[in-house]
Enzyme design. Structure first.
Site, PDB file in Angstrom:
ATOM      1  N   LYS A  86       0.808  -1.231   0.000  1.00 18.09           N
ATOM      2  CA  LYS A  86       0.000   0.000   0.000  1.00 18.09           C
ATOM      3  C   LYS A  86       0.846   1.289   0.000  1.00 18.09           C
ATOM      4  O   LYS A  86       0.336   2.376   0.266  1.00 18.09           O
ATOM      5  CB  LYS A  86      -0.998   0.054   1.179  1.00 18.09           C
ATOM      6  CG  LYS A  86      -1.953  -1.113   1.309  1.00 18.09           C
ATOM      7  CD  LYS A  86      -2.498  -1.645   0.016  1.00 18.09           C
ATOM      8  CE  LYS A  86      -3.494  -0.754  -0.674  1.00 18.09           C
ATOM      9  NZ  LYS A  86      -3.923  -1.403  -1.981  1.00 18.09           N
ATOM     10  N   HIS A 296     -10.677   6.019   2.017  1.00 16.50           N
ATOM     11  CA  HIS A 296     -10.371   5.272   3.245  1.00 16.50           C
ATOM     12  C   HIS A 296     -11.540   5.265   4.218  1.00 16.50           C
ATOM     13  O   HIS A 296     -12.354   6.181   4.226  1.00 16.50           O
ATOM     14  CB  HIS A 296      -9.141   5.876   3.935  1.00 16.50           C
ATOM     15  CG  HIS A 296      -7.872   5.605   3.194  1.00 16.50           C
ATOM     16  ND1 HIS A 296      -6.645   6.050   3.630  1.00 16.50           N
ATOM     17  CD2 HIS A 296      -7.639   4.921   2.036  1.00 16.50           C
ATOM     18  CE1 HIS A 296      -5.714   5.661   2.773  1.00 16.50           C
ATOM     19  NE2 HIS A 296      -6.289   4.989   1.804  1.00 16.50           N
TER      20      HIS A 296
HETATM   21  N1  LIG Z   1      -0.711   7.611  -9.474  1.00 15.13           N
HETATM   22  C1  LIG Z   1      -1.371   6.878  -8.557  1.00 15.13           C
HETATM   23  N2  LIG Z   1      -2.585   6.372  -8.827  1.00 15.13           N
HETATM   24  C2  LIG Z   1      -3.231   5.625  -7.900  1.00 15.13           C
HETATM   25  N3  LIG Z   1      -2.740   5.337  -6.669  1.00 15.13           N
HETATM   26  C3  LIG Z   1      -1.534   5.830  -6.362  1.00 15.13           C
HETATM   27  C4  LIG Z   1      -0.795   6.604  -7.285  1.00 15.13           C
HETATM   28  N4  LIG Z   1       0.376   6.953  -6.692  1.00 15.13           N
HETATM   29  C5  LIG Z   1       0.368   6.434  -5.481  1.00 15.13           C
HETATM   30  N5  LIG Z   1      -0.782   5.756  -5.261  1.00 15.13           N
HETATM   31  C6  LIG Z   1      -1.112   5.075  -4.024  1.00 15.13           C
HETATM   32  O1  LIG Z   1      -0.816   3.706  -4.161  1.00 15.13           O
HETATM   33  C7  LIG Z   1      -1.523   3.053  -3.128  1.00 15.13           C
HETATM   34  C8  LIG Z   1      -1.542   1.553  -3.377  1.00 15.13           C
HETATM   35  O2  LIG Z   1      -0.245   1.090  -3.120  1.00 15.13           O
HETATM   36  P1  LIG Z   1       0.325  -0.230  -3.758  1.00 15.13           P
HETATM   37  O3  LIG Z   1       0.217  -0.193  -5.236  1.00 15.13           O
HETATM   38  O4  LIG Z   1       1.686  -0.388  -3.204  1.00 15.13           O
HETATM   39  O5  LIG Z   1      -0.674  -1.328  -3.174  1.00 15.13           O
HETATM   40  S1  LIG Z   1      -0.459  -2.911  -3.109  1.00 15.13           S
HETATM   41  O6  LIG Z   1       0.298  -3.198  -1.910  1.00 15.13           O
HETATM   42  O7  LIG Z   1       0.236  -3.328  -4.319  1.00 15.13           O
HETATM   43  O8  LIG Z   1      -1.828  -3.473  -3.012  1.00 15.13           O
HETATM   44  C9  LIG Z   1      -2.869   3.715  -3.141  1.00 15.13           C
HETATM   45  O9  LIG Z   1      -3.372   3.642  -1.829  1.00 15.13           O
HETATM   46  P2  LIG Z   1      -4.903   4.013  -1.447  1.00 15.13           P
HETATM   47  O10 LIG Z   1      -5.044   5.489  -1.776  1.00 15.13           O
HETATM   48  O11 LIG Z   1      -5.013   3.770  -0.007  1.00 15.13           O
HETATM   49  O12 LIG Z   1      -5.796   3.160  -2.279  1.00 15.13           O
HETATM   50  C10 LIG Z   1      -2.563   5.136  -3.595  1.00 15.13           C
HETATM   51  O13 LIG Z   1      -2.678   6.095  -2.590  1.00 15.13           O
END
Ligand SMILES: Nc1ncnc2c1ncn2[C@@H]1O[C@H](COP(=O)(O)OS(=O)(=O)O)[C@@H](OP(=O)(O)O)[C@H]1O
Length: 329
Positions: A86, A296
């Protein structure tokens, strides 16, 4: 692909029946002289493990010579996105694979945690074909908190470059919980799971959503094998506010030209996140899927304060160790 659940659900061809299978023996030892590991308590070298052998000879990883084919040959990765869950790992992988000198596995192989017993040749078979000028990459966020992962990756190649995307551990925990809740709506509340004893402020560090955010604790295991100079930390926060800046540093770290620049990004107002203008394949969507950037769950602000207090010393130690202030306060 980039569809919803690309990271969070089933692992595609990675069946779970091999989960927990014993890994191959780790043949090479960590360096005895570890000047980068000077800080903090002295660390003992982990005992060598025994078991079925998956050898890597003379620093040349793998056992089978790469077979060239159209578009090059399959190689073991030279760089890994090891975490954190995440943190923004999917965004970094999709952004970096837009670079012509990078080829990446789309799904999460989970080799160094779940499927290590399948061996390096299996692992290599998952890789895309690359030319010798290209870097092969994969991302599996659970590696960062897998005790055996540093040793196993070191044994594949001690030169492996490691990338870790870190994010405010409180926000990360809520993001993690939000994802779990979307799959299992019957789980207890975040507040309930966070504490052993809430009035005493006793945080439940055995809960994964909490434990993963204790970054410095996990980092210590990596530093037993890799110098800090071989680990690059991406700010999950800056990745959203300044994707080109963060990706510029990633490209420098990988030793490739700064190709992914501000020209590659636009801010998508509907999504509320930066998205790619160009991708490896024009058929891919430009923004990440619905599971990235979820709304969230609302958490009691007092609980957030308690967790912030809990993480503070770990964060400070983490900033000191990596020499970077992520300003999570
Ligand atoms: N460009 C862009 N678009 C969408 N989301 C973005 C982006 N950059 C960073 N993030 C943040 O990435 C979070 C998800 O992290 P991961 O990809 O590491 O998640 S996972 O562990 O692979 O499931 C996700 O977390 P949440 O906001 O909690 O859904 C995003 O905040």
């Amino acid at each position: 692909g980039l569809g919803p659940g690309a990271d969070s659900g089933g692992s595609g061809w990675c069946g779970s029946r091999f989960a927990g299978a014993p890994g191959g023996a780790d043949v090479r030892r960590p360096l005895k002289y570890r000047p980068w590991a000077a800080r903090g308590a002295p660390r003992a070298a982990p005992p060598p493990s025994s078991g079925p052998c998956q050898s890597s000879r003379g620093g040349e990883p793998g056992t089978e010579p790469p077979r060239p084919g159209p578009g090059g040959s399959k190689r073991l990765p030279q760089a890994l996105l090891v975490g954190v869950k995440k943190g923004g790992t999917r965004a970094v992988l999709e952004f970096i694979r837009a670079h012509p000198d990078v080829r990446a596995v789309g799904s999460e192989p989970h080799f160094f945690d779940r499927h290590y017993g399948r061996g390096l040749d299996w692992y290599r078979s998952l890789m895309p074909r690359t030319l010798s000028s290209q870097i092969t990459m994969e991302k599996t966020p659970s590696y960062f908190v897998t005790k055996e992962a540093p040793r196993r990756i070191f044994n594949m190649s001690r030169d492996t470059k490691l990338i870790v995307v870190v994010r405010n551990p409180v926000t990360r925990a809520i993001s993690d919980y939000t994802q779990t809740l979307s799959k299992k709506p019957e789980i207890p509340t975040f507040e309930g799971l966070s504490f052993r004893n809430r009035s005493l402020g006793l945080v439940d560090t055995s809960w994964n959503a909490i434990r993963i955010g204790m970054y410095v604790v996990h980092l210590e295991s990596w530093l037993q094998y890799f110098p800090l100079s071989q680990i690059h930390f991406v700010s999950g926060e800056k990745l959203i506010t300044d994707p080109a800046g963060e990706m510029g540093k990633v490209q420098d770290f990988l030793g490739i030209k700064r190709v992914i620049t501000d020209k590659y990004f636009y801010f998508n107002k509907t999504k509320g996140f930066p998205c790619l203008k160009k991708t490896e394949s024009s058929t891919l969507p430009r923004c990440l899927g619905k599971s990235k950037g979820r709304t969230h769950v609302q958490i009691d602000p007092d609980v957030i304060d308690q967790l912030r207090d809990f993480y503070r010393p770990y964060n400070i130690k983490f900033y000191e160790t990596v020499g970077q202030d992520f300003r999570w306060e």
